[in-house]
Design a protein around this motif. Sequence first.
Motif: not given
Length: 423
Positions: A283-312
């Motif tokens: 992203i270039d020219g955000h009015p508040e200077g926020t940085q960002g990326l433009v990405m393709p839309i994920i195809p339908p039906g995709h989900r995260v393979l697992a959850g992130p590590p826990s405290l344990a």
Amino acid sequence: MGGDAAAAGDTLARLRAGRLQGLQRLDLSCGLTEFPREIFALADTLEVLNLTGNAMQALPDDLHRLHRLRVLFCSDNRFTELPASIGRCTQLDIVGFKANAIEHVPEAALPPSLRWLILTDNRIASMPDSLGRCPRMQKLMLAGNRLRTLPAALADCRQLELLRLSANAFERLADALPERLLALPHLTWLAHAGNPYGDAHEAQAAQARPIAWSTLKLDARLGEGASGVIRAAQWQRDDAPPQSVAVKLFKGAMTSDGLPRSEMAASIAAGTHPQLVGVEGRIDGHPEGTQGLVMPIIPPGHRVLAGPPSLASCTRDVYADDQRFTAEQARRIARGVASALAHLHARGITHGDLYAHNILVDDDGHALLSDFGAAAFLPTDDAPRRAALERMDRRALGWLFEELAQRCDDPHALDADRAAISL
């Protein structure tokens, strides 16, 4: 936020009234400037103490009276020194002091029992040798500080698996990644971008493929992670029909892995591959200077393979108890991610965070590797370090294969694929 503060205030009132006996976890975020000594009344049961989001600058010298304490979080406070009293808490497993103003870490502040230490986004210029006297250390998060060197004693942390050194002050790659560190037998997930030795390369890469903010029209929120918020959007390019995209807006100047600029640079340089989420541009020219990326839309039906590590689990992802894969699904996921990783290495990039929670899959096993927050450019003039960094990514790939095999109808379905990983 107001509701959270009110709830924390109610918890504090109940604590002071002696109505929390037997509590194992205590969360208090209500503008505290001093440690409530009533907490000591919970010493025989309290295991997790979360004082994140207050205005504290010190902990009591007798903190060790909380003799069952395993987890201590004091992020987003006003500490300028890691309290030495922490070092006398003999059962402490996890300590988190992210986003304070810590400049000094005393030798005595690190208990040998530590397995996970979070000091991200502070002002630390050096770490003590006592770090090497933490033999259980698996996860060490030091991104966003002022480190120029690492203590030689870090090489004694033989169980270290995840290390974050991004956005510090290392002038040379050899300072951030000395040979003794790269030789650690279990080091797998490493982030080191955003340091002076790589600034020029990153800055140049991050400026590529600008997308004017004025050409984007944001829609619904799709998700939110530690580093940013993802929104659906319409991208109007010249006279072409609007294109549906996803926009990632970074929350601030620092993430748990490092700098948004580093993530953008690696994401853009990674190019395209069937098993990468990919990016359209920055992203270039955000009015508040926020940085960002433009990405393709994920195809339908995709989900995260697992959850992130826990405290344990600390460094291991958390899968659903009933999650299973057919042999074909497991092979497609494994080979797809392996292909994406080989592509990244060929493009001169390490992923640094190859985890199931950064992989999206569909029912057929089509996989998409995402999240370049810990990614870094490989050195072009240091073959031994380049080989060591690539080997760490492959070690992470090996862990992924093992996790898939453990949940596969045929536990030997990935034997050949695992044998082909060069470690």
